[in-house]
Design an enzyme around this catalytic site. Structure first.
Site, PDB file in Angstrom:
ATOM      1  N   TYR A 134      13.995  -4.297  10.315  1.00 30.13           N
ATOM      2  CA  TYR A 134      12.615  -3.870  11.192  1.00 30.13           C
ATOM      3  C   TYR A 134      11.804  -4.624  10.784  1.00 30.13           C
ATOM      4  O   TYR A 134      11.121  -4.814   9.525  1.00 30.13           O
ATOM      5  CB  TYR A 134      12.447  -2.464  10.509  1.00 30.13           C
ATOM      6  CG  TYR A 134      11.351  -1.469  10.909  1.00 30.13           C
ATOM      7  CD1 TYR A 134      11.182  -0.966  12.080  1.00 30.13           C
ATOM      8  CD2 TYR A 134      10.126  -1.833  10.167  1.00 30.13           C
ATOM      9  CE1 TYR A 134      10.279  -0.217  12.631  1.00 30.13           C
ATOM     10  CE2 TYR A 134       9.102  -1.161  10.805  1.00 30.13           C
ATOM     11  CZ  TYR A 134       9.027  -0.349  11.898  1.00 30.13           C
ATOM     12  OH  TYR A 134       7.997   0.239  12.262  1.00 30.13           O
ATOM     13  N   SER A 143      -1.055  -3.582   6.857  1.00 25.77           N
ATOM     14  CA  SER A 143      -1.718  -2.064   7.282  1.00 25.77           C
ATOM     15  C   SER A 143      -2.003  -2.010   8.928  1.00 25.77           C
ATOM     16  O   SER A 143      -1.935  -1.362   9.205  1.00 25.77           O
ATOM     17  CB  SER A 143      -2.814  -2.214   6.353  1.00 25.77           C
ATOM     18  OG  SER A 143      -2.433  -2.238   5.065  1.00 25.77           O
ATOM     19  N   GLY A 176      13.202  -6.165   5.050  1.00 25.83           N
ATOM     20  CA  GLY A 176      14.553  -5.833   4.273  1.00 25.83           C
ATOM     21  C   GLY A 176      15.591  -6.594   5.106  1.00 25.83           C
ATOM     22  O   GLY A 176      15.848  -5.924   6.321  1.00 25.83           O
ATOM     23  N   ARG A 306      16.006  11.342 -30.941  1.00 25.05           N
ATOM     24  CA  ARG A 306      15.187  10.497 -31.782  1.00 25.05           C
ATOM     25  C   ARG A 306      14.346  11.096 -32.663  1.00 25.05           C
ATOM     26  O   ARG A 306      13.535  11.805 -32.405  1.00 25.05           O
ATOM     27  CB  ARG A 306      14.170   9.453 -30.830  1.00 25.05           C
ATOM     28  CG  ARG A 306      13.532   8.391 -31.561  1.00 25.05           C
ATOM     29  CD  ARG A 306      14.150   7.530 -32.218  1.00 25.05           C
ATOM     30  NE  ARG A 306      13.352   6.349 -32.689  1.00 25.05           N
ATOM     31  CZ  ARG A 306      13.971   5.399 -33.187  1.00 25.05           C
ATOM     32  NH1 ARG A 306      15.247   5.143 -33.432  1.00 25.05           N
ATOM     33  NH2 ARG A 306      13.211   4.268 -33.568  1.00 25.05           N
ATOM     34  N   GLN A 329       4.291  14.589 -27.134  1.00 26.87           N
ATOM     35  CA  GLN A 329       5.490  14.081 -26.345  1.00 26.87           C
ATOM     36  C   GLN A 329       5.444  15.002 -25.230  1.00 26.87           C
ATOM     37  O   GLN A 329       5.899  14.732 -24.312  1.00 26.87           O
ATOM     38  CB  GLN A 329       6.728  14.089 -27.199  1.00 26.87           C
ATOM     39  CG  GLN A 329       7.831  13.211 -26.767  1.00 26.87           C
ATOM     40  CD  GLN A 329       7.840  11.760 -26.945  1.00 26.87           C
ATOM     41  OE1 GLN A 329       6.817  11.414 -27.478  1.00 26.87           O
ATOM     42  NE2 GLN A 329       8.840  11.157 -26.777  1.00 26.87           N
ATOM     43  N   GLY A 397      10.032   1.341 -28.406  1.00 27.81           N
ATOM     44  CA  GLY A 397      10.490  -0.108 -28.165  1.00 27.81           C
ATOM     45  C   GLY A 397      11.686  -0.025 -27.600  1.00 27.81           C
ATOM     46  O   GLY A 397      11.694  -0.816 -26.551  1.00 27.81           O
ATOM     47  N   THR A 418       4.251   0.749  -1.328  1.00 25.16           N
ATOM     48  CA  THR A 418       3.475  -0.189  -0.553  1.00 25.16           C
ATOM     49  C   THR A 418       4.035  -0.009   0.866  1.00 25.16           C
ATOM     50  O   THR A 418       3.456  -0.120   1.941  1.00 25.16           O
ATOM     51  CB  THR A 418       3.804  -1.534  -1.026  1.00 25.16           C
ATOM     52  OG1 THR A 418       3.435  -1.762  -2.234  1.00 25.16           O
ATOM     53  CG2 THR A 418       3.106  -2.522  -0.103  1.00 25.16           C
ATOM     54  N   GLU A 420       5.721   1.318   4.415  1.00 25.69           N
ATOM     55  CA  GLU A 420       5.346   2.445   5.132  1.00 25.69           C
ATOM     56  C   GLU A 420       4.156   2.781   5.088  1.00 25.69           C
ATOM     57  O   GLU A 420       3.341   3.934   5.418  1.00 25.69           O
ATOM     58  CB  GLU A 420       6.090   3.604   4.950  1.00 25.69           C
ATOM     59  CG  GLU A 420       7.769   3.715   5.048  1.00 25.69           C
ATOM     60  CD  GLU A 420       7.749   3.609   6.602  1.00 25.69           C
ATOM     61  OE1 GLU A 420       7.062   4.034   7.526  1.00 25.69           O
ATOM     62  OE2 GLU A 420       8.540   2.593   6.793  1.00 25.69           O
TER      63      GLU A 420
HETATM   64  C1  LIG Z   1       9.607  -4.777  -0.932  1.00 27.80           C
HETATM   65  C2  LIG Z   1       8.971  -4.560   0.281  1.00 27.80           C
HETATM   66  C3  LIG Z   1       9.619  -4.268   1.416  1.00 27.80           C
HETATM   67  C4  LIG Z   1       9.385  -4.250   2.815  1.00 27.80           C
HETATM   68  N1  LIG Z   1       9.879  -4.016   3.903  1.00 27.80           N
HETATM   69  C5  LIG Z   1       9.385  -4.436   5.011  1.00 27.80           C
HETATM   70  C6  LIG Z   1      10.275  -4.009   6.204  1.00 27.80           C
HETATM   71  O1  LIG Z   1      11.597  -3.894   6.209  1.00 27.80           O
HETATM   72  N2  LIG Z   1       9.706  -4.178   7.450  1.00 27.80           N
HETATM   73  C7  LIG Z   1       8.264  -4.618   7.571  1.00 27.80           C
HETATM   74  O2  LIG Z   1       7.913  -4.570   8.586  1.00 27.80           O
HETATM   75  N3  LIG Z   1       7.779  -4.666   6.639  1.00 27.80           N
HETATM   76  C8  LIG Z   1       8.008  -4.369   5.442  1.00 27.80           C
HETATM   77  N4  LIG Z   1       7.292  -4.422   4.203  1.00 27.80           N
HETATM   78  C9  LIG Z   1       5.754  -4.549   4.490  1.00 27.80           C
HETATM   79  C10 LIG Z   1       5.047  -3.403   4.083  1.00 27.80           C
HETATM   80  O3  LIG Z   1       5.450  -2.461   5.073  1.00 27.80           O
HETATM   81  C11 LIG Z   1       3.470  -3.894   3.871  1.00 27.80           C
HETATM   82  O4  LIG Z   1       3.462  -4.920   2.795  1.00 27.80           O
HETATM   83  C12 LIG Z   1       2.542  -2.775   4.046  1.00 27.80           C
HETATM   84  O5  LIG Z   1       2.518  -2.232   5.093  1.00 27.80           O
HETATM   85  C13 LIG Z   1       1.146  -3.519   3.359  1.00 27.80           C
HETATM   86  O6  LIG Z   1       0.616  -4.276   3.949  1.00 27.80           O
HETATM   87  P1  LIG Z   1       0.270  -5.809   3.498  1.00 27.80           P
HETATM   88  O7  LIG Z   1       1.261  -6.041   2.531  1.00 27.80           O
HETATM   89  O8  LIG Z   1      -0.130  -6.667   4.483  1.00 27.80           O
HETATM   90  O9  LIG Z   1      -0.940  -5.321   2.851  1.00 27.80           O
HETATM   91  P2  LIG Z   1      -2.543  -5.536   3.563  1.00 27.80           P
HETATM   92  O10 LIG Z   1      -2.718  -4.839   4.728  1.00 27.80           O
HETATM   93  O11 LIG Z   1      -3.015  -6.841   3.238  1.00 27.80           O
HETATM   94  O12 LIG Z   1      -3.344  -4.536   2.195  1.00 27.80           O
HETATM   95  C14 LIG Z   1      -3.762  -4.979   0.880  1.00 27.80           C
HETATM   96  C15 LIG Z   1      -4.582  -4.118   0.265  1.00 27.80           C
HETATM   97  O13 LIG Z   1      -5.952  -3.738   0.924  1.00 27.80           O
HETATM   98  C16 LIG Z   1      -6.212  -2.430   1.069  1.00 27.80           C
HETATM   99  N5  LIG Z   1      -6.270  -1.866   2.429  1.00 27.80           N
HETATM  100  C17 LIG Z   1      -5.746  -2.468   3.530  1.00 27.80           C
HETATM  101  N6  LIG Z   1      -6.239  -1.851   4.711  1.00 27.80           N
HETATM  102  C18 LIG Z   1      -6.882  -1.025   4.102  1.00 27.80           C
HETATM  103  C19 LIG Z   1      -7.610   0.041   4.901  1.00 27.80           C
HETATM  104  N7  LIG Z   1      -7.462   0.290   6.284  1.00 27.80           N
HETATM  105  N8  LIG Z   1      -8.470   0.957   4.204  1.00 27.80           N
HETATM  106  C20 LIG Z   1      -8.578   0.706   2.684  1.00 27.80           C
HETATM  107  N9  LIG Z   1      -7.771  -0.231   2.232  1.00 27.80           N
HETATM  108  C21 LIG Z   1      -7.050  -0.990   3.043  1.00 27.80           C
HETATM  109  C22 LIG Z   1      -4.971  -1.783   0.241  1.00 27.80           C
HETATM  110  O14 LIG Z   1      -5.415  -1.513  -1.128  1.00 27.80           O
HETATM  111  C23 LIG Z   1      -4.049  -2.615   0.161  1.00 27.80           C
HETATM  112  O15 LIG Z   1      -3.215  -2.309  -0.843  1.00 27.80           O
HETATM  113  C24 LIG Z   1       7.701  -4.529   3.003  1.00 27.80           C
HETATM  114  C25 LIG Z   1       7.226  -4.719   1.919  1.00 27.80           C
HETATM  115  C26 LIG Z   1       7.516  -4.717   0.516  1.00 27.80           C
HETATM  116  C27 LIG Z   1       6.719  -4.835  -0.652  1.00 27.80           C
END
Ligand SMILES: Cc1cc2nc3c(=O)[nH]c(=O)nc-3n(C[C@H](O)[C@H](O)[C@H](O)COP(=O)(O)OP(=O)(O)OC[C@H]3O[C@@H](n4cnc5c(N)ncnc54)[C@H](O)[C@@H]3O)c2cc1C
Length: 688
Positions: A134, A143, A176, A306, A329, A397, A418, A420
């Site tokens: 995807y 984002s 992925g 423990r 705890q 530990g 992160t 979705e």
């Molecule tokens: C392990 C993993 C698997 C993934 N798999 C897929 C996949 O299969 N397909 C796919 O398409 N993508 C995939 N992704 C991507 C994932 O969807 C994006 O990383 C995610 O949407 C965030 O986008 P970015 O990394 O560009 O962060 P950015 O958009 O650069 O955001 C960085 C930070 O800025 C802040 N920020 C950004 N925009 C705003 C806002 N509007 N308001 C306030 N704060 C904001 C937030 O704190 C955010 O954490 C994957 C990511 C990871 C880590």
């Protein structure tokens, strides 16, 4: 001699099998799960003892072997539904490179395609003859999906789309399965027709040859390399250099392009198309309960066996106490255990709402569903990640050893906070929805009664209360009576009736409604204030200009009231999410306790025991003491949430300042009663 663990288990009044029936929805599912899980557990291909010693490449190769065996198991077991596939997949306890294929690619194919396309692709995908990724996120845009640069330009002369990533920053980044595994991808690209940009749309693009698996011409593919965790997955990148695909490979479920290059779409297509996220988020919620329960199982078991610290400080008695006996705890682990149960019911609720929507096709449900699932996903993934780390810390530990099991569990889960959408982005979405609901509830229009989303009806009650208060001059006087809850608890669990439990629950839920309503009102006030200043500035009034001048240099956010108030919006989303979680938990428990009084408690069990097993969602599996354990957990969770944000509850009038010391006392009493009832039991969630 019985071990400490066995002793704890025999002492407990709670029957773990009953809890397992509740969690897994009855005997039929439980039997099927246990059969599949034991098959996977006993299969050498799925062993994981050498996992901590492997690097990214080795884990990927290992995971591919597991996929092959997984397919064989699916055939041997003749899985009929996607749920059965997921159950088996969970038992493997490894993120396989077909993860996205199962969780995104196939569901998208089921929802976003025309019937002709389904026929062409679906069975090939289900039988793994094509494996999909995807591909939405790009190197420069995650984002902000509307900011992506990849384009799909229609060429009317050849009836083809030209998929192009014009720059390095437009490289698809993160998907992925893209690194090595996928043969195809659903690629999001800006649809360009006759020079006009229609925004991001999904396209099916074949990436690799089905003969030798090499990348197809004009496509550059690769693996992102080792990550903090999730290393069995080949998250990858892709660049497309004017790759041509047939027009009919645009996913045409909700929007279509004719051979003449004409665009058409279903009403509300964007919203409907986005519905796929709801399914993914529902799965993230239910999976989160399971993952947290696993971390808790390790930590609570450890805490029971423990021993550390002499029972008698005189030095004459060498006996030491189990660390679970320390209130510090318990204070960490028991609210988390309660959260795990609450999230189980929350996940079921999100799933139910999603199913109701897909069955009815009623798009009016979508706004609320989007908002709830976004806010809940954000809240749950943040709190479950933190909770897992707390579980590790509670094991001293020993928790730091990879073999303790936390590390893999934790790092495999981290991406869910992160992918979705990140917390900040999703909570703002929920916050904006709440703001609209708030203004509907408090609208003064007499002609039309406000139509509220069911989850925010409490705002209407608050509006009506505020109205009555204004006209009668009476105070609200409805803060939660912590003293009477305390008095109730002091009598011990056995003296508390079902009605008294229900009353205490009501009081806690009411306090949470008041607090949430207050948080939403605060964010509405913040937005209102900045909107007013903005308007003053627009009309040249000096006051507003001065205020905006004072925040100049702090970025363009200062121009947008919703952005300046985004912290308040996130706080409102956090409060509303906690309310939703408590409500789901409460409803889940009530579904188990009602029939106790109507003596139909055994119905579910009898039905499952019969030859023609019929499973009903409303079946009752729990005995009274198990229901009490859940009720204590609900109160514990509600009060510990209250303790964490006590300032908001106080400001909302939900508690009084003199009640502050009672928060800690109530928590301690609840912990005591719960531990007595469980007899320091292990989290039953996983004892199947
Ligand atoms: C392990 C993993 C698997 C993934 N798999 C897929 C996949 O299969 N397909 C796919 O398409 N993508 C995939 N992704 C991507 C994932 O969807 C994006 O990383 C995610 O949407 C965030 O986008 P970015 O990394 O560009 O962060 P950015 O958009 O650069 O955001 C960085 C930070 O800025 C802040 N920020 C950004 N925009 C705003 C806002 N509007 N308001 C306030 N704060 C904001 C937030 O704190 C955010 O954490 C994957 C990511 C990871 C880590």
């Amino acid at each position: 001699m019985a071990s400490e663990l066995e002793l704890n288990r025999t002492l407990s009044k709670v029957r773990t099998n009953n809890i397992a029936l509740l969690i897994y929805g009855g005997q039929i599912r439980l039997n099927s799960l246990q059969r599949t899980w034991s098959k996977i557990e006993n299969d050498p291909e799925f062993h994981k003892s050498d996992r901590p010693f492997k690097n990214h490449s080795e884990r990927y190769v290992d995971a591919c072997r597991k996929i092959k065996r997984f397919q064989e198991v699916a055939e041997e077991e003749n899985f009929q539904s996607l749920d059965e596939v997921y159950d088996a997949y969970m038992a493997i306890d490894e993120n396989l490179p077909i993860d996205v294929h199962l969780s995104m690619f196939i569901p998208i194919m089921t929802m976003h395609t025309s019937s002709e396309q389904k026929e062409r692709w679906l069975s090939a995908a289900q039988s793994f003859r094509m494996i999909g990724a995807y591909a939405q996120t790009e190197l420069a845009h995650g984002s902000n999906v509307r900011g992506i640069e990849t384009s799909a330009t229609y060429d009317v002369a050849t009836d083809e789309f030209i998929i192009n990533t014009p720059s390095l920053s437009s490289a698809k980044w993160w998907p992925g399965g893209l690194g090595h595994t996928a043969t195809h991808a659903v690629v999001y690209a800006n649809l360009i027709l006759k020079g006009r940009n229609y925004g991001p749309h999904p396209f099916m693009v074949q990436l690799r040859s089905l003969v030798d698996h090499r990348p197809l011409p004009h496509i550059t593919l690769g693996d992102l390399g080792p990550k903090q965790g999730y290393n069995s997955m080949d998250n990858g990148y892709a660049l497309f250099d004017r790759v041509r695909i047939p027009r009919t490979d645009m996913l045409m479920g909700f929007a279509q392009v004719s051979s003449a290059g004409e665009y058409s779409k279903q009403e509300g297509a964007e919203k409907i198309a986005f519905g796929i996220m709801l399914d993914v988020r529902a799965r993230i919620c239910t999976n989160s309960a399971y993952v947290l329960a696993r971390a808790l199982t390790i930590s609570i078991r450890y805490s029971c066996v423990r021993v550390q610290g002499f029972v008698d400080n005189s030095g004459r008695n060498p006996q030491e106490r189990a660390v679970i006996e320390y209130p510090t705890q318990q204070r960490v682990l028991m609210p988390l255990l309660s959260l795990a149960y609450a999230l189980h019911f929350t996940g079921m609720d999100v799933k139910r709402s999603y199913t109701a929507y897909t069955r009815s096709g009623d798009t009016s449900l979508l706004s609320e569903l989007h908002a709830s699932s976004a806010g809940l996903k954000a809240y749950i993934t943040a709190h479950v990640s933190e909770g897992m780390e707390s579980c590790r810390k509670m094991c001293g530990g020993h928790g730091f050893l990879l073999n303790a099991g936390f590390s893999d569990l934790y790092t495999s889960y981290l991406p869910f906070s992160t992918l979705e959408g990140t917390k900040e982005v999703l909570q703002q979405q929920m916050g904006r929805f709440l703001l609209k609901q708030y203004s509907t509830a408090f609208s003064t229009s007499k002609e039309r009664p406000p139509v509220m989303a069911p989850s925010t009806l409490y705002l209407l009650e608050e509006a009506q209360l505020a109205h009555t208060q204004k006209h009668s001059g009476m105070g609200r006087g409805s803060s939660v009576d912590l003293q009477s809850i305390l008095t109730l608890l002091e009598g011990g669990d056995e003296s508390i009736t079902d009605e008294e439990y229900a009353e205490a629950e009501e009081a806690i839920l009411r306090a949470h409604s008041m607090r949430s309503s207050w948080c939403i009102a605060t964010s509405a006030a913040a937005v209102g204030k900045w909107t007013k200043i903005q308007k003053q500035q627009d009309s040249g009034i000096r006051e507003g200009t001065k205020t905006l001048d004072s925040v100049k240099g702090k970025g363009t956010a200062a121009q947008d009231p919703l952005l300046i108030a985004s912290v308040e919006l996130c706080t409102a989303a956090e409060a509303h999410s906690e309310l939703l979680i408590l409500r789901s938990f409460s409803n889940g428990i009530r579904s188990q306790s009602h029939s106790h009084s109507s003596s139909s408690g055994d119905k579910g069990r009898q039905m499952e025991g019969s030859q023609e097993e019929v499973e009903v969602e409303s079946a009752v599996y729990l005995e009274a003491c198990e229901v009490h354990a859940l009720r204590l957990m609900l109160l514990l969770l509600g009060v510990s949430m209250l303790g964490r944000s006590s300032g908001q509850f106080l400001a909302a009038g939900a508690i009084r300042i003199e009640d502050f010391p009672m928060i800690g006392t109530s928590l301690m009493l609840l912990l005591l009663l719960l531990l007595l009832l469980l007899s320091l039991l292990l989290p039953p969630l996983l004892l199947v």
